[in-house]
Design an enzyme around this catalytic site. Sequence first.
Site, PDB file in Angstrom:
ATOM      1  N   ASP A  70      36.380  26.043  47.967  1.00  0.00           N
ATOM      2  CA  ASP A  70      37.878  25.831  49.354  1.00  0.00           C
ATOM      3  C   ASP A  70      36.677  26.688  50.975  1.00  0.00           C
ATOM      4  O   ASP A  70      37.587  28.266  51.277  1.00  0.00           O
ATOM      5  CB  ASP A  70      38.418  26.633  49.234  1.00  0.00           C
ATOM      6  CG  ASP A  70      40.114  26.632  49.807  1.00  0.00           C
ATOM      7  OD1 ASP A  70      39.511  25.880  50.491  1.00  0.00           O
ATOM      8  OD2 ASP A  70      40.696  27.784  49.345  1.00  0.00           O
ATOM      9  N   GLU A 122      35.560  30.130  38.894  1.00  0.00           N
ATOM     10  CA  GLU A 122      35.875  29.331  38.732  1.00  0.00           C
ATOM     11  C   GLU A 122      35.280  27.895  37.506  1.00  0.00           C
ATOM     12  O   GLU A 122      35.820  27.004  39.131  1.00  0.00           O
ATOM     13  CB  GLU A 122      36.848  28.444  39.503  1.00  0.00           C
ATOM     14  CG  GLU A 122      37.704  29.760  40.272  1.00  0.00           C
ATOM     15  CD  GLU A 122      38.859  29.618  40.994  1.00  0.00           C
ATOM     16  OE1 GLU A 122      39.109  28.417  42.020  1.00  0.00           O
ATOM     17  OE2 GLU A 122      40.204  29.995  40.940  1.00  0.00           O
ATOM     18  N   TYR A 181      47.166  31.826  40.445  1.00  0.00           N
ATOM     19  CA  TYR A 181      48.333  31.647  40.786  1.00  0.00           C
ATOM     20  C   TYR A 181      49.997  31.027  40.974  1.00  0.00           C
ATOM     21  O   TYR A 181      50.286  29.929  41.473  1.00  0.00           O
ATOM     22  CB  TYR A 181      47.961  30.828  42.376  1.00  0.00           C
ATOM     23  CG  TYR A 181      47.227  30.926  42.931  1.00  0.00           C
ATOM     24  CD1 TYR A 181      46.732  31.151  44.200  1.00  0.00           C
ATOM     25  CD2 TYR A 181      45.316  30.930  41.701  1.00  0.00           C
ATOM     26  CE1 TYR A 181      45.554  32.408  44.782  1.00  0.00           C
ATOM     27  CE2 TYR A 181      44.524  31.467  42.800  1.00  0.00           C
ATOM     28  CZ  TYR A 181      44.190  31.931  44.340  1.00  0.00           C
ATOM     29  OH  TYR A 181      43.299  32.834  45.123  1.00  0.00           O
ATOM     30  N   GLU A 218      42.511  36.614  41.719  1.00  0.00           N
ATOM     31  CA  GLU A 218      42.298  36.384  43.514  1.00  0.00           C
ATOM     32  C   GLU A 218      43.893  36.366  42.573  1.00  0.00           C
ATOM     33  O   GLU A 218      44.313  35.654  41.412  1.00  0.00           O
ATOM     34  CB  GLU A 218      42.183  35.098  43.072  1.00  0.00           C
ATOM     35  CG  GLU A 218      40.776  35.144  43.697  1.00  0.00           C
ATOM     36  CD  GLU A 218      40.015  33.703  43.539  1.00  0.00           C
ATOM     37  OE1 GLU A 218      40.743  32.455  43.961  1.00  0.00           O
ATOM     38  OE2 GLU A 218      38.842  33.252  44.125  1.00  0.00           O
TER      39      GLU A 218
HETATM   40  C1  CKU Z   1      41.517  29.910  46.187  1.00  0.00           C
HETATM   41  C2  CKU Z   1      41.375  25.592  44.333  1.00  0.00           C
HETATM   42  C3  CKU Z   1      40.974  26.939  43.863  1.00  0.00           C
HETATM   43  C4  CKU Z   1      40.184  27.549  44.596  1.00  0.00           C
HETATM   44  N1  CKU Z   1      40.141  29.268  44.618  1.00  0.00           N
HETATM   45  C5  CKU Z   1      39.318  29.800  44.390  1.00  0.00           C
HETATM   46  C6  CKU Z   1      39.358  29.778  46.235  1.00  0.00           C
HETATM   47  O1  CKU Z   1      38.243  29.845  46.362  1.00  0.00           O
HETATM   48  C7  CKU Z   1      40.200  29.977  46.918  1.00  0.00           C
HETATM   49  O2  CKU Z   1      39.943  29.107  48.139  1.00  0.00           O
HETATM   50  C8  CKU Z   1      41.294  29.882  44.681  1.00  0.00           C
HETATM   51  C9  CKU Z   1      42.454  29.324  46.870  1.00  0.00           C
HETATM   52  O3  CKU Z   1      43.072  29.803  48.071  1.00  0.00           O
HETATM   53  O4  CKU Z   1      42.889  28.116  46.545  1.00  0.00           O
END
Ligand code: CKU
Length: 606
Positions: A166, A419, A475, A513
């Site tokens: 991402d 991840e 999240y 995160e």
């Molecule tokens: C973050 C899609 C999950 C990926 N995870 C890692 C990071 O690189 C992403 O930017 C979550 C997001 O905002 O989805």
Amino acid sequence: MTASLLYPRVTATRRAVSLDGLWKFRFDLESKGTAENWMNGLKNSVNMPVPASFCDIFTDKDSREYCGDFWYETEFLVPEEWKDRKIAVRFGSVTHKARVFINGTEVAQHVGGFLPFDADITAYVKFNENNRLSVLANNELSQTMIPCGATEVLSDGKKIAAPYFDFYNYAGIHRPVKLMALPKESVTDYSTVYRLEEGKAFVDYSVEAEGNGTVSVSLHDDEGNCAAKAEGRTGTLEVIDPKLWGIGKPNLYTIVISLCKDGKLVDEYKDRIGIRTFEVKGGELLLNGKPVYLKGFGKHEDADIRGKGMDYAIAQRDYECMKWIGANCYRTSHYPYAEEWYYMADEEGFLIIDEVPAVGMFESLMNAVDASKGQQQKVTWFEKETTPELLEHHISCVHDMIVRDKNHPSVIAWSLLNEPETIHESARPYFEQVFAKALEFDPQKRPRTFALVMNSRPGLCKCWDLSDFVSLNRYYGWYVMGGPRIVNAEKAFRAEMDEWAKIRGDKPFIFTEYGADTNGELHKLPSVMWSQEYQDEYLEMTHRVFDSYPWIKGELVWNFADFQTTEGIIRMNGNKKGIFTRDRQPKSAAFVFKKRWESLPEDYKG
Ligand code: CKU
């Protein structure tokens, strides 16, 4: 290669000249450059700044999205007085692959876009004359290289990058380029390990050097006093009343390594180090033996125009924002940053979790998003034909990251993957090898971790226990149960944490995160997702959960600032989870954090 990743320094015996500036640049869509001898002179080129990503310099889409081979070229003069030296050229990074030519002859190849490499060019340079330096680079993504992705061919035959991660696939010569003159026999590496006692520190050191000269090592404080000295390629420096390095207390010493032959100085290397210990013990993260709670960010090297190009102004502004908000730590998501970032953290008294570019270990980004929602992945990533090759490259990146960064006091831990898929048994042997290698490579034996995606959870994840402390990316309230469902999100979040509590033993957990996309210009009462009010509510709920579990020892929010990603339906000109906007101005959430982090003591929950 000179087989040394030491940061270029100017000392009594060493010279380093910057080759940064405007270089020549040209795309090589048909990969015909080598056959057509472009290494002997790049025609029809445009100007390109170094360091910088090439992508956002251009005003047309084909150039920005360009995927394939591209060339850079510059010239440099080697002074006559360097004739008895070893001459080398060193790149902080070239993303993702590079072949280097001097006066038309190939001198180095490198794979991996986020770590340095150099080439011994002594045999190929002309003295007191201009020399041509050409770089053939390539920014295609694959499944045998980290970060992982694919290269897609459009109906018009053009290639574009299809990252499984991402962030935008910025490419170019991203970090400083140096021309170096070194002694024929030189110091090639050194490392330090610290032991603390009441009123004393022992610095166990090890030096690698070519030839059979004798090595001596000394340590000097900032007043210029010699704090300790010792002889030999390995040994111990004893420092009385050491000034320890710590958060916001960046006491540093200069280490001077001398290589002598027949009583004459052959080589001298100098660096700045900090005396400190960091370990995971009794369920705590201990800095100099005292519990510490991590407060800060997952970041990116990302800014407008320059993309991922190293820029001191951006880096210093980021440190100023992080100090202002009361942070003490960040993770170099999702790749090792330019070396300058680490020297700045040493000087600022910041902690770093250093991450290897092992991101995108899913079949596609959408699979990663599914996994973020807790959904089962369809792919058993670690059972592919390409896995052995990927593992080899992954381990070589872990090696180079640790060799490069092992002496920074700011670096407290290694993050070995972000991840990845962990729910199939086949992940475990892959992880075991990466984790074992990191321990072997690091003289300080720093804690190792990896960032767990949402479906790497109790009962499902086969690899979490390999981490010395567990790092969760979660999240709740964004990818799942957002908006008015946030009440359900809190319940589900707590249910997961209660499951971890049953199996975690005494392993500390941190969050690497958590976050919510937020338009820095949108206010709405009552809140809606994407508004600044919702980001604040999301954070308030998440922090309430963190505060209920004493074994959660840190919170690194996603992300420090908004950043560029590939275009798509889930990203509006980039990922907007920044606490700061892309131009480094605070969203309202920045004030939520400032209040919280300024009130949490350094040893919160300790
Ligand atoms: C973050 C899609 C999950 C990926 N995870 C890692 C990071 O690189 C992403 O930017 C979550 C997001 O905002 O989805």
